[in-house]
Scaffold this active site. Structure first.
Site, mmCIF file in Angstrom:
data_model
loop_
_atom_site.group_PDB
_atom_site.id
_atom_site.type_symbol
_atom_site.label_atom_id
_atom_site.label_comp_id
_atom_site.label_asym_id
_atom_site.label_seq_id
_atom_site.Cartn_x
_atom_site.Cartn_y
_atom_site.Cartn_z
ATOM 1 N N LYS A 1 71.038 -22.240 43.152
ATOM 2 C CA LYS A 1 70.964 -21.325 42.015
ATOM 3 C C LYS A 1 69.473 -21.423 41.308
ATOM 4 O O LYS A 1 68.771 -22.847 41.033
ATOM 5 C CB LYS A 1 71.840 -21.223 40.516
ATOM 6 C CG LYS A 1 71.242 -20.234 39.581
ATOM 7 C CD LYS A 1 72.095 -19.796 38.426
ATOM 8 C CE LYS A 1 71.095 -18.969 37.123
ATOM 9 N NZ LYS A 1 73.034 -18.433 36.621
ATOM 10 N N LYS B 1 72.608 -17.551 44.929
ATOM 11 C CA LYS B 1 71.497 -16.715 44.180
ATOM 12 C C LYS B 1 70.071 -16.775 43.883
ATOM 13 O O LYS B 1 69.432 -18.279 43.560
ATOM 14 C CB LYS B 1 72.121 -15.727 43.425
ATOM 15 C CG LYS B 1 71.831 -17.023 42.079
ATOM 16 C CD LYS B 1 72.595 -16.040 40.557
ATOM 17 C CE LYS B 1 72.524 -15.672 39.728
ATOM 18 N NZ LYS B 1 73.387 -16.117 38.652
HETATM 19 C C1 PBG Z 1 74.447 -17.037 33.761
HETATM 20 C C2 PBG Z 1 74.336 -16.574 34.801
HETATM 21 C C3 PBG Z 1 72.481 -15.371 35.109
HETATM 22 C C4 PBG Z 1 72.749 -14.462 36.098
HETATM 23 C C5 PBG Z 1 74.375 -14.491 36.486
HETATM 24 N N1 PBG Z 1 75.046 -15.741 35.509
HETATM 25 C C6 PBG Z 1 71.787 -14.886 34.018
HETATM 26 C C7 PBG Z 1 70.222 -16.238 33.984
HETATM 27 O O1 PBG Z 1 70.935 -17.000 34.554
HETATM 28 O O2 PBG Z 1 69.546 -16.512 33.913
HETATM 29 C C8 PBG Z 1 71.985 -13.335 36.946
HETATM 30 C C9 PBG Z 1 72.563 -12.426 37.383
HETATM 31 C C10 PBG Z 1 72.029 -11.095 37.426
HETATM 32 O O3 PBG Z 1 70.999 -10.939 37.481
HETATM 33 O O4 PBG Z 1 72.249 -10.527 38.300
HETATM 34 N N2 PBG Z 1 73.362 -17.583 33.108
#
Ligand code: PBG
Length: 326
Positions: free
Chosen positions: A198, A251
């Protein structure tokens, strides 16, 4: 591989009709690959639109059920649940409250739609008053004290009936901590889908409005990965696999197709691509202007994720995509 040259070789021969093109297609899209993210908040009959994500709402549990039932009816096998608590604090109490909004919604979904898979996002940022994914001291996001809270959150989701737990916090050691807590509480068969790779991405912008989880100071770059790094992503994934991740997630999706490809190739585990909020917003905005064909661009993007190696496609457009794939 030795290939003949032109004019013996004419790649266009295999593109002469729709049936032939279908016959030789290497990658396919199927509704069974889709996961729909949903945002749960308290109340009844609540559907609050998220500005930067057309078609996405903060939903009360009864409305989550409605949306999930519609997805289920289209053949979508799973939803991914996020929670928006009424109150935030410095311990993320709402994340692991027995009657937290996610826990309540999971119980409702599993009661009414037992054959729909419920995946829960395991993270603390939505529940922390400072909006970070871990326990904070001063301006520091602490790793090890966060693990216990994540494990507690995951366990409470499993107790509510969640089918798959998806930790998205990027703390070191969280998969091991969650696995140990689950096993200790007899949830030996509950899989972990780790947001293994991530990145600290600007593509999450609209999500933070949807989930009310923007950090109140600094950013997430001390825990989420630098988009410059691919080898590091593979090391991150290797650690999560060692710690017991059953499924992997990469992601953002379109900006990380190379990572997706390498992760699938190297580890071979079921791998998900998450087409995140910013990707959704860009397609929606350009389509609303008439600048792109929403259906064609959405399906081509999903196909690209599949071609790169994704088995599972997490997308806010899952319902439209399911209709378009029929
Ligand atoms: C929580 C989380 C996030 C996303 C998924 N889980 C936000 C972040 O890390 O700031 C992002 C999902 C999206 O942008 O659709 N930590």
């Amino acid at each position: 591989m030795i290939l003949p040259g032109f004019p013996v070789a004419r790649p266009r021969r295999l593109r002469t009709s729709p049936a032939l093109r279908r016959l030789v297609a290497e990658t396919s899209l199927n509704v069974s690959q889709l996961v729909l993210p949903l945002f749960a908040r308290s109340g009844r009959k609540q559907r609050r639109p998220v500005d930067a994500m057309p078609g996405v709402f903060q939903l009360s549990p009864d409305e989550v059920l409605r949306e999930a039932a519609a997805a289920h009816a289209l053949g979508i096998p799973a939803v991914l649940l996020f929670g928006i608590p009424d109150k935030k604090d410095a311990k993320a109490s709402g994340a692991y409250a027995r009657n937290g909004v996610v826990q309540q919604t999971v119980r409702l979904l599993k009661k009414e739609l037992p054959s729909l898979l419920v995946i829960t996002d395991v993270c603390l940022c939505e529940y922390m008053d400072h909006g970070h994914c871990g326990v904070v001291r001063g301006e520091k996001i602490l790793n090890d004290p966060t693990l216990a809270l994540l494990a507690q959150t995951a366990t409470s989701h499993a107790e509510a009936g969640a089918d798959i737990l998806a930790p998205s916090d990027m703390m070191d050691g969280r998969v091991a901590a969650i696995r140990a807590a689950l096993d200790k509480n007899h949830f030996i068969d509950t899989p972990i889908m780790s947001y293994a790779a991530k990145f600290a991405s600007a593509f999450y912008g609209p999500f933070r409005e949807a989930a009310g989880s923007a950090p109140q100071f600094g950013d997430r770059r001390s825990y989420q990965m630098d988009p410059a790094n691919a080898n590091e992503a593979l090391r991150e994934v290797a650690l999560d696999v060692q710690e017991g991740a059953d499924l992997l997630l990469v992601k953002p999706a379109l900006a990380c197709l190379d990572i997706l490809h390498r992760v699938k190739k190297e580890f071979g585990l079921p791998t998900a691509a998450y087409a995140v909020s910013g990707e959704h917003a860009m397609i929606k905005a350009a389509a609303a202007k008439g600048w792109i064909d929403e259906r064609a661009v959405t399906l081509e993007s999903l196909l690209a994720m599949r071609r790169a190696g994704a088995d599972i496609l997490i997308t806010y457009a899952a319902m439209d995509a399911a209709r378009w794939m029929k």
